[in-house]
Design a protein around this motif. Sequence first.
Motif, mmCIF file in Angstrom:
data_model
loop_
_atom_site.group_PDB
_atom_site.id
_atom_site.type_symbol
_atom_site.label_atom_id
_atom_site.label_comp_id
_atom_site.label_asym_id
_atom_site.label_seq_id
_atom_site.Cartn_x
_atom_site.Cartn_y
_atom_site.Cartn_z
ATOM 1 N N SER A 100 30.518 33.160 36.707
ATOM 2 C CA SER A 100 31.122 34.205 35.882
ATOM 3 C C SER A 100 32.184 33.581 34.996
ATOM 4 O O SER A 100 33.003 32.793 35.475
ATOM 5 N N VAL A 101 32.182 33.963 33.721
ATOM 6 C CA VAL A 101 33.236 33.490 32.829
ATOM 7 C C VAL A 101 34.146 34.658 32.449
ATOM 8 O O VAL A 101 35.332 34.644 32.762
ATOM 9 N N ALA A 102 33.620 35.674 31.788
ATOM 10 C CA ALA A 102 34.469 36.752 31.270
ATOM 11 C C ALA A 102 35.252 37.461 32.373
ATOM 12 O O ALA A 102 36.482 37.571 32.299
ATOM 13 N N GLU A 103 34.552 37.936 33.387
ATOM 14 C CA GLU A 103 35.244 38.674 34.451
ATOM 15 C C GLU A 103 36.179 37.766 35.242
ATOM 16 O O GLU A 103 37.321 38.138 35.519
ATOM 17 N N ALA A 104 35.700 36.591 35.596
ATOM 18 C CA ALA A 104 36.533 35.673 36.386
ATOM 19 C C ALA A 104 37.761 35.229 35.599
ATOM 20 O O ALA A 104 38.867 35.166 36.152
ATOM 21 N N ALA A 105 37.609 34.937 34.303
ATOM 22 C CA ALA A 105 38.758 34.515 33.493
ATOM 23 C C ALA A 105 39.768 35.647 33.343
ATOM 24 O O ALA A 105 40.984 35.425 33.413
#
Length: 139
Positions: A100-105
């Motif tokens: 995950s990029v968007a949610e995790a970031a």
Amino acid sequence: MTSRPSAPALPLRVVLGLGLRRGTPAAELLRTADAALAARGLDRSAVALVATLDSKLAEPGLRAAARELGVPLIGHPAAVLAAVPVAGSARVAAAVGTPSVAEAAALASAGPGGRLLAPRHATATATAALAAPTQEATR
């Protein structure tokens, strides 16, 4: 006993997490962000920070989008994002080292107690997610 007037509510400030394919233009990132914000009844003025994968920080479209929003842009290493407990994708993990990029970031930047405001909003080349810091951090 007299009651005190309550302090006016501060506007909600959110972290915008963005995931993107290489070469995604700012206009596409901003459209994706606007859709995620509108789904929560928010506009660009609610964004306090843009967060992403550190290897994406040099992307011209991402840098231009953050500039347009007038907020800082920060990146997190893939290992940090992979440790954030959110659903992700094996395809994304194979490509960038974290599922995950968007949610995790967004969550990583919101800090302890931060929470996702809604599921991510995705297009063919961009993904946006919103996270809110704890109440204490926004006041």
